[in-house]
Design a protein around this motif. Structure first.
Motif, PDB file in Angstrom:
ATOM      1  N   SER A   8       2.107 -17.198  24.408  1.00  0.00           N
ATOM      2  CA  SER A   8       1.012 -18.058  23.932  1.00  0.00           C
ATOM      3  C   SER A   8       0.204 -18.590  25.104  1.00  0.00           C
ATOM      4  N   GLY A   9      -0.972 -19.078  24.765  1.00  0.00           N
ATOM      5  CA  GLY A   9      -1.820 -19.682  25.783  1.00  0.00           C
ATOM      6  C   GLY A   9      -2.225 -18.695  26.859  1.00  0.00           C
ATOM      7  N   ILE A  10      -2.607 -17.494  26.435  1.00  0.00           N
ATOM      8  CA  ILE A  10      -2.955 -16.485  27.438  1.00  0.00           C
ATOM      9  C   ILE A  10      -4.171 -15.672  26.958  1.00  0.00           C
ATOM     10  N   GLY A  11      -5.032 -15.334  27.878  1.00  0.00           N
ATOM     11  CA  GLY A  11      -6.211 -14.547  27.498  1.00  0.00           C
ATOM     12  C   GLY A  11      -6.557 -13.566  28.591  1.00  0.00           C
ATOM     13  N   TYR A  12      -7.236 -12.492  28.222  1.00  0.00           N
ATOM     14  CA  TYR A  12      -7.636 -11.479  29.203  1.00  0.00           C
ATOM     15  C   TYR A  12      -8.969 -10.908  28.727  1.00  0.00           C
ATOM     16  N   LEU A  13     -10.031 -11.283  29.400  1.00  0.00           N
ATOM     17  CA  LEU A  13     -11.364 -10.844  28.964  1.00  0.00           C
ATOM     18  C   LEU A  13     -12.118 -10.199  30.112  1.00  0.00           C
ATOM     19  N   LEU A  14     -13.023  -9.298  29.760  1.00  0.00           N
ATOM     20  CA  LEU A  14     -13.932  -8.738  30.765  1.00  0.00           C
ATOM     21  C   LEU A  14     -14.942  -9.813  31.169  1.00  0.00           C
ATOM     22  N   LYS A  15     -15.359  -9.770  32.433  1.00  0.00           N
ATOM     23  CA  LYS A  15     -16.287 -10.792  32.927  1.00  0.00           C
ATOM     24  C   LYS A  15     -17.581 -10.835  32.136  1.00  0.00           C
ATOM     25  N   GLN A  16     -18.017  -9.623  31.723  1.00  0.00           N
ATOM     26  CA  GLN A  16     -19.325  -9.613  31.079  1.00  0.00           C
ATOM     27  C   GLN A  16     -19.323 -10.359  29.739  1.00  0.00           C
ATOM     28  N   ARG A  17     -18.119 -10.655  29.194  1.00  0.00           N
ATOM     29  CA  ARG A  17     -18.070 -11.369  27.906  1.00  0.00           C
ATOM     30  C   ARG A  17     -18.560 -12.797  28.027  1.00  0.00           C
ATOM     31  N   VAL A  18     -18.604 -13.345  29.239  1.00  0.00           N
ATOM     32  CA  VAL A  18     -19.055 -14.725  29.361  1.00  0.00           C
ATOM     33  C   VAL A  18     -20.497 -14.865  28.892  1.00  0.00           C
ATOM     34  N   ALA A  19     -21.226 -13.770  28.858  1.00  0.00           N
ATOM     35  CA  ALA A  19     -22.618 -13.846  28.431  1.00  0.00           C
ATOM     36  C   ALA A  19     -22.732 -14.181  26.940  1.00  0.00           C
ATOM     37  N   ASP A  20     -21.738 -13.765  26.161  1.00  0.00           N
ATOM     38  CA  ASP A  20     -21.735 -14.141  24.744  1.00  0.00           C
ATOM     39  C   ASP A  20     -21.129 -15.528  24.634  1.00  0.00           C
ATOM     40  N   VAL A  21     -21.974 -16.513  24.904  1.00  0.00           N
ATOM     41  CA  VAL A  21     -21.473 -17.857  25.161  1.00  0.00           C
ATOM     42  C   VAL A  21     -20.632 -18.393  24.013  1.00  0.00           C
ATOM     43  N   GLU A  22     -21.128 -18.235  22.791  1.00  0.00           N
ATOM     44  CA  GLU A  22     -20.409 -18.867  21.679  1.00  0.00           C
ATOM     45  C   GLU A  22     -19.023 -18.239  21.488  1.00  0.00           C
ATOM     46  N   GLU A  23     -18.976 -16.925  21.582  1.00  0.00           N
ATOM     47  CA  GLU A  23     -17.665 -16.274  21.451  1.00  0.00           C
ATOM     48  C   GLU A  23     -16.749 -16.647  22.603  1.00  0.00           C
ATOM     49  N   PHE A  24     -17.331 -16.770  23.777  1.00  0.00           N
ATOM     50  CA  PHE A  24     -16.525 -17.112  24.941  1.00  0.00           C
ATOM     51  C   PHE A  24     -15.951 -18.520  24.789  1.00  0.00           C
ATOM     52  N   ILE A  25     -16.788 -19.431  24.271  1.00  0.00           N
ATOM     53  CA  ILE A  25     -16.310 -20.804  24.037  1.00  0.00           C
ATOM     54  C   ILE A  25     -15.143 -20.781  23.052  1.00  0.00           C
ATOM     55  N   GLU A  26     -15.291 -19.974  22.025  1.00  0.00           N
ATOM     56  CA  GLU A  26     -14.233 -19.884  21.028  1.00  0.00           C
ATOM     57  C   GLU A  26     -12.932 -19.370  21.669  1.00  0.00           C
ATOM     58  N   ALA A  27     -13.091 -18.355  22.550  1.00  0.00           N
ATOM     59  CA  ALA A  27     -11.913 -17.799  23.221  1.00  0.00           C
ATOM     60  C   ALA A  27     -11.257 -18.849  24.122  1.00  0.00           C
ATOM     61  N   LEU A  28     -12.091 -19.615  24.857  1.00  0.00           N
ATOM     62  CA  LEU A  28     -11.551 -20.667  25.733  1.00  0.00           C
ATOM     63  C   LEU A  28     -10.721 -21.656  24.926  1.00  0.00           C
ATOM     64  N   ARG A  29     -11.275 -22.071  23.790  1.00  0.00           N
ATOM     65  CA  ARG A  29     -10.575 -23.084  22.976  1.00  0.00           C
ATOM     66  C   ARG A  29      -9.303 -22.492  22.383  1.00  0.00           C
ATOM     67  N   ARG A  30      -9.416 -21.230  21.950  1.00  0.00           N
ATOM     68  CA  ARG A  30      -8.250 -20.611  21.321  1.00  0.00           C
ATOM     69  C   ARG A  30      -7.083 -20.534  22.313  1.00  0.00           C
ATOM     70  N   VAL A  31      -7.404 -20.114  23.523  1.00  0.00           N
ATOM     71  CA  VAL A  31      -6.347 -19.984  24.538  1.00  0.00           C
ATOM     72  C   VAL A  31      -5.783 -21.356  24.900  1.00  0.00           C
ATOM     73  N   ALA A  32      -6.658 -22.345  25.083  1.00  0.00           N
ATOM     74  CA  ALA A  32      -6.189 -23.692  25.433  1.00  0.00           C
ATOM     75  C   ALA A  32      -5.319 -24.270  24.321  1.00  0.00           C
ATOM     76  N   ASP A  33      -5.584 -23.839  23.080  1.00  0.00           N
ATOM     77  CA  ASP A  33      -4.791 -24.302  21.941  1.00  0.00           C
ATOM     78  C   ASP A  33      -3.451 -23.577  21.845  1.00  0.00           C
ATOM     79  N   GLY A  34      -3.213 -22.630  22.756  1.00  0.00           N
ATOM     80  CA  GLY A  34      -1.942 -21.906  22.711  1.00  0.00           C
ATOM     81  C   GLY A  34      -2.052 -20.552  22.039  1.00  0.00           C
ATOM     82  N   GLY A  35      -3.269 -20.112  21.753  1.00  0.00           N
ATOM     83  CA  GLY A  35      -3.456 -18.802  21.120  1.00  0.00           C
ATOM     84  C   GLY A  35      -3.657 -17.712  22.167  1.00  0.00           C
ATOM     85  N   THR A  36      -4.165 -16.569  21.733  1.00  0.00           N
ATOM     86  CA  THR A  36      -4.447 -15.486  22.663  1.00  0.00           C
ATOM     87  C   THR A  36      -5.882 -15.012  22.477  1.00  0.00           C
TER      88      THR A  36
END
Lengths: 426, 218
Positions: B103-131
């Motif tokens: 839990s609490g782990i993520g692995y994304l390509l750098k270029q995904r940061v451009a999709d800001v809203e999805e990236f924010i969702e991923a940040l929150r999901r990982v911080a919440d203990g998701g993947t």
């Protein structure tokens, strides 16, 4: 006459001025050639004769050793033999220099394997050539002496002149003979030079098979250098793109993304502009990534073929199965070619084959890296057809690989590439 | 909502500035910015943040410093979630991370940061203990497999499987694939049955099961 001396451009003057330099140049040319030939012949004498005293010395030592007359012989003889050996190599070097400088002929460097012929040249042929060279030089000396007989005949002892009253008649004969000899010198020298030019390369240079072998190994080396240089260049471009343009593009796309996400109360036209710019930036990133992938992706250098290929396979627009069994990494040039092969093959399949799936198998068995790409498409792929396949085959042959393509109409297409890799490379 | 704390380790200044902005938007205070793995470890020890955003490739050797630092982080400070950013996907790195930590782990390509809203969702999901796994990771895990039960899945089920592996919830998958949530649930049940995977309620447990399956016997 007057006209002529004033240099008026009459037809005769023109003829003379045209013929003049030509005649003079022919004369100059033959003089240069004679000078060169004589220098060549003269320089051959010491080089060819040097072996004789050495040989004599060694022989006397040997005799001294055998009949026990010399106490020092057991110690001196090895020195003499060593000198003979060393002198052989030194002389070969000197002869190569002589032929290059005075004849303009390059004798390819000799290697140890053909030392026998080298010694035959220095110890057997050399002295004979020295005799011929001395003969030519002697001829020249006699010719000069004969031609100029009237200039020095008064130096003859008075007694001799009185004893041979008709010596002045003889002088005329001597001079005639001298002039004749003078004319004989250039062709004699030239003939000797030709003879030496024929003998020396045959004995001093590598034989043809050896020379070819050497040439092939030189070419292989220089081609490997060229391939490596091209790889290095691709790597440099990849790095530059990654450190420069790509970072800026990602940063730009990111800022546009932030603008898109935060500026919700903009007029719809402005939002649309931001939206389009954002999409364009992302597409540019994707295009740049594709370009880099086609060149030389950094993952290839850092993690090797296996890792780089899974990225390629996953991006293909159809399902690709990848089997990679590469226990030891091949050298970078081979990895680059293998990567390029798979990349181009998958691109080709996507473009032409109308395939629903493909399979990539990469295995390394000892010193062979085998890459097999199969697809279930319509087949009919042809080396002559597209430039893609031809470029692929060329890239494969640049590292001495083999390329086979089986693509009957109706499919399936099987491309097999085998690349040699050295066992030592990691 | 209470703001959480994050550290970032990224050697490209441009990208770091951008990610810091997005972290701020996502409700994180960035308490430390570093440009190498050692700095990251020191910063995490000092601040004990909720989330660390880590570049895989950092000085000095520019290979897998980030991955090794992330493994150390998860070992020593399990309360800090880790999101890896990478120039390219190396599925074995992802697999290595996921093999040890569920839990609490993520692995994304750098270029995904451009999709800001999805990236924010991923940040929150990982911080919440998701993947949060990049679709590319899943795709690369898929190419490694030989002939297997995956062939029994329908096209739609494959899509759902990929989304599932990325770490999305049922609602997230439904939104992404434009399906109803109940349809998604039905697909998932069918996939789990076909692949002989145990049912699990928590999203990240489900992700783990799927990933174990994907990188299993290839």
């Amino acid at each position: 006459m007057n006209l002529l001396t004033q240099g008026a451009p009459g037809p005769l003057a023109q003829l003379l001025s045209r013929a003049g330099p030509e005649r003079r140049s022919r004369w100059a040319r033959s003089r240069t050639r004679l000078r060169r030939d004589l220098a060549f012949v003269a320089s051959g004498v010491p080089l060819h004769l040097l072996t004789a005293p050495l040989f004599l010395w060694a022989t006397t030592q040997l005799v001294g050793l055998l009949d026990g007359s010399s106490d020092a012989a057991p110690y001196v003889l090895p020195v003499a033999l060593a000198l003979i050996l060393v002198a052989g190599f030194g002389l070969t070097g000197a002869q190569r220099w002589r032929f290059r400088e005075l004849c303009g002929r390059e004798i390819p460097r000799l290697r140890f394997a053909v030392a026998r012929r080298q010694f035959a040249y220095h110890w057997l042929v050399g002295p004979c050539l020295a005799v011929l060279e001395l003969a030519v030089l002697a001829l020249l000396l006699l010719a000069v002496a004969g031609t100029t007989v009237y200039a020095w005949e008064w130096l003859l002892p008075m007694g001799f002149r009185q004893a041979h009253q008709n010596y002045t008649t003889w002088s005329a004969f001597v001079m005639a003979a001298g002039v004749g000899a003078l004319f004989a010198v250039p062709p004699a020298a030239a003939a000797l030079v030709r003879l030496e030019q024929r003998i020396a390369p045959a004995l001093l240079r590598d034989d043809k098979a050896e020379a070819l072998k050497q040439r092939v190994s030189d070419l292989t080396e220089s081609r490997a250098g060229a391939v490596d240089a091209a790889d290095a260049e691709r790597r440099r471009i990849e790095r530059d793109l990654h450190d420069g343009a790509q970072q800026h593009l990602v940063s730009m796309a990111l800022n546009l993304g932030i603008a898109k996400a935060t500026l919700k109360d903009l007029p719809p036209e402005a939002q649309q502009v931001i939206d389009e710019a954002h999409r364009a930036a992302k597409e540019a990133i994707e295009e740049l990534n594709n370009l880099v992938r086609g060149l030389h992706p950094s993952v290839l250098d850092e993690l090797g073929l296996d890792a780089a290929l899974s990225g390629l396979a996953a991006r293909a627009p159809f399902p690709v199965r990848l089997r990679a069994d590469i226990p030891a990494r091949p050298e970078p040039a081979v990895e680059a070619v293998a990567y390029f092969v798979v990349s181009e093959a998958l691109t080709n399949v996507a473009k032409h084959a109308r395939a629903t799936r493909a399979e990539v198998t990469v295995t390394r068995l000892g010193e062979i890296l085998r890459v097999i790409v199969t697809d279930d498409g319509t087949g009919g792929a042809d080396l002559a057809g597209g430039t893609g396949l031809r470029g692929l085959a060329q890239r494969v042959s640049s590292v001495d690989g083999t390329f086979r393509l089986s693509s009957p109409t109706g499919g399936p297409t099987v491309m097999t590439v085998e690349l040699p890799c050295s066992a030592a490379a990691q | 909502m209470q703001r959480r704390r994050a550290v970032i380790a990224e050697d490209s200044v441009l990208l770091r500035m951008g990610v810091v902005k997005i972290l701020d938007m996502a409700g994180f205070d960035v308490v430390a910015e570093c440009d190498d793995a050692d700095g990251l470890l020191v910063a995490v020890e000092e601040h004990r943040p909720d989330l660390a955003v880590v570049d895989v490739r950092m000085p000095p050797s520019f290979t897998d410093e980030g991955i090794r630092a992330a493994l150390t982080l998860r070992e020593r400070w399990p309360e800090t979630a880790v999101l890896m950013l990478s120039q390219y996907v190396e599925e074995r790195y992802a697999a290595e991370l996921l093999a040890r930590h569920t839990s609490g782990i993520g692995y994304l390509l750098k270029q995904r940061v451009a999709d800001v809203e999805e990236f924010i969702e991923a940040l929150r999901r990982v911080a919440d203990g998701g993947t949060a796994l990049d679709p590319q990771v899943v795709a690369q895990l898929l190419v490694r497999r030989g002939s297997d039960p995956l062939d029994r899945l329908t096209e739609r089920e494959r899509e759902v499987l990929a989304s599932m592996a990325e770490g999305r919830s049922n609602a997230g998958i439904a939104a992404q694939l434009v399906l109803s949530e109940s349809a998604v649930a039905k697909h998932i049940n069918s996939i789990l049955a076909k692949l002989d995977l145990p049912r699990a309620d928590a999203d990240h447990r489900r992700v783990l099961a799927v990933l174990r399956f994907l990188k299993g016997s290839g």
